[in-house]
Structure formats: structure tokens, C-alpha cells
Write a protein that holds these residues in place. Structure first.
Motif, PDB file in Angstrom:
ATOM      1  N   ARG A 179     -26.505   9.531 -15.944  1.00  0.00           N
ATOM      2  CA  ARG A 179     -25.503  10.238 -16.732  1.00  0.00           C
ATOM      3  C   ARG A 179     -25.980  11.643 -17.078  1.00  0.00           C
ATOM      4  O   ARG A 179     -27.130  11.834 -17.468  1.00  0.00           O
ATOM      5  CB  ARG A 179     -25.215   9.494 -18.029  1.00  0.00           C
ATOM      6  N   ARG A 192     -20.589  14.147 -10.275  1.00  0.00           N
ATOM      7  CA  ARG A 192     -19.232  13.595 -10.180  1.00  0.00           C
ATOM      8  C   ARG A 192     -18.703  13.420 -11.593  1.00  0.00           C
ATOM      9  O   ARG A 192     -19.381  12.881 -12.463  1.00  0.00           O
ATOM     10  CB  ARG A 192     -19.251  12.240  -9.473  1.00  0.00           C
ATOM     11  N   SER A 193     -17.498  13.918 -11.827  1.00  0.00           N
ATOM     12  CA  SER A 193     -16.926  13.833 -13.168  1.00  0.00           C
ATOM     13  C   SER A 193     -15.466  13.435 -13.097  1.00  0.00           C
ATOM     14  O   SER A 193     -14.758  13.792 -12.155  1.00  0.00           O
ATOM     15  CB  SER A 193     -17.047  15.183 -13.878  1.00  0.00           C
ATOM     16  N   ASP A 194     -15.023  12.699 -14.105  1.00  0.00           N
ATOM     17  CA  ASP A 194     -13.615  12.351 -14.240  1.00  0.00           C
ATOM     18  C   ASP A 194     -12.907  13.276 -15.229  1.00  0.00           C
ATOM     19  O   ASP A 194     -11.713  13.136 -15.462  1.00  0.00           O
ATOM     20  CB  ASP A 194     -13.477  10.903 -14.731  1.00  0.00           C
ATOM     21  N   GLY A 196     -20.574  13.498 -16.578  1.00  0.00           N
ATOM     22  CA  GLY A 196     -20.442  12.878 -15.265  1.00  0.00           C
ATOM     23  C   GLY A 196     -21.736  12.221 -14.844  1.00  0.00           C
ATOM     24  O   GLY A 196     -22.630  11.990 -15.672  1.00  0.00           O
TER      25      GLY A 196
END
Length: 184
Positions: A84, A121-123, A137
Motif C-alpha cells: 500500500r 495502481r489506484s482506484d 493505491g
């Protein structure tokens, strides 16, 4: 006549006044050093974006001129791919997408300061407010192969700053005379 203790106190006050973290404009405003030295206190008031505190795999090495090559951030070692990445300070996501071939997320912290992380990678979507320590992310493999890592950059306007200045004290160690020197 000034005593050795008075001279030491004056020297300490001068060092504090000249410290990068006391410079006008906030943390890192006067930091140009790429050295990692001195005590490891959280001088800038931000948090590390990885936990536990990561090793620095590649230090900040800005170019002499903006168009030359250099390393405009730091590479921090993660425990594993998928670790994270958290926001080092409160702010607002301004970008979350792919740059060239890597996913990047950028957070505006106010006062012209922005931090960016790759390959993450992120939402999250642009416009999302994030608190300090909130998950941005997860690290994707490939940036520092074979070690899992994240590249962290910080800018004020168009100027790249050393991200470590926001989480650790980069001032050089300075030897001061002893407070009570032995009679000689």
C-alpha cells in the motif's frame, strides 16, 4: 566576555535560524542537498508513503538544467509488490492514470506542493480528497526490478524538491564546542 556555553547557545540558535525546515515557504523550500544525513526526525511534518519506513534505493539527483537527465525523486523499497502507498500529507488527487507506460497518481497538497507516485495502481479519481495516511493505491512490479519499489517525486510549481526533506532532517551534522570544556 562570552563563555563557551554562551558561544554554543549562539551557534545552536544560528543553526536553527538557517535550517531548511525553518525557511520561508515551508518545508523543503531551501533544500537543494541530495545527501541523506543528520537525525531522522520528521522535519517536514509529512509521513512516509510506505510502512514500515522504507529503505531509499535511489536518492534524489536533480539535473543541473531542467532539460537534462536526472532523478527527480526517490525510489523507496517496499516490502513486496502490491504494498500500500499512502498519502504523505492531506490533499486532493489531481491525476490518476498512465504516463508513457506506468500508472501514476498525483496529489496536490496546497501551497503549490504536489507529490506523485509511480508505478501505483489506484482506484481514486481526480478531485478525491485524501487525508494524511490514507491509501492512494498499490505498488505494481517493474519500476525497480527486481526489488519492489515506488518512485516518489515532489514539486513546488515547476521545481522538483527532494521528497526526503518532507519526512526526515537533511541538514548536515555540525560539531559544536563542548559546553564545559576541560580547563587547559
Amino acid at each position: 566576555m562570552k563563555t563557551p556555553a554562551t558561544r554554543a547557545a549562539m551557534a545552536a540558535a544560528l543553526l536553527l535560524a538557517l535550517s531548511p525546515t525553518a525557511a520561508p515557504g515551508g518545508p523543503g523550500a531551501a533544500v537543494a542537498s541530495s545527501a541523506i544525513s543528520g537525525p531522522t526526525v520528521e522535519a517536514g511534518g509529512w509521513s512516509w508513503p510506505l510502512s514500515p519506513r522504507p529503505a531509499v534505493l535511489r536518492a534524489f539527483d536533480p539535473p543541473a538544467e531542467p532539460w537534462l537527465s536526472g532523478h527527480r525523486g526517490v525510489d523507496l523499497q517496499a516490502a513486496d509488490d502490491g504494498a500500500r502507498v499512502t498519502s504523505p500529507a492531506a490533499g486532493t488527487v489531481t491525476f490518476a492514470g498512465v504516463v508513457v507506460d506506468r500508472p501514476v497518481i498525483t496529489v496536490d497538497h496546497g501551497n503549490g506542493l504536489r507529490s506523485s507516485f509511480e508505478a501505483v495502481r489506484s482506484d481514486l479519481k481526480p478531485g478525491t480528497a485524501v487525508a494524511e495516511g490514507e491509501v492512494l493505491g498499490w505498488i505494481l512490479p517493474g519500476h525497480c526490478t527486481p526489488a519492489p519499489c515506488v518512485h516518489w517525486g515532489v514539486r513546488r510549481g515547476d521545481e522538483y524538491l527532494n521528497p526526503l526533506a518532507f519526512v526526515t532532517d537533511l541538514r548536515p551534522s555540525i560539531l559544536l564546542p563542548p559546553l564545559d570544556p576541560a580547563p587547559g
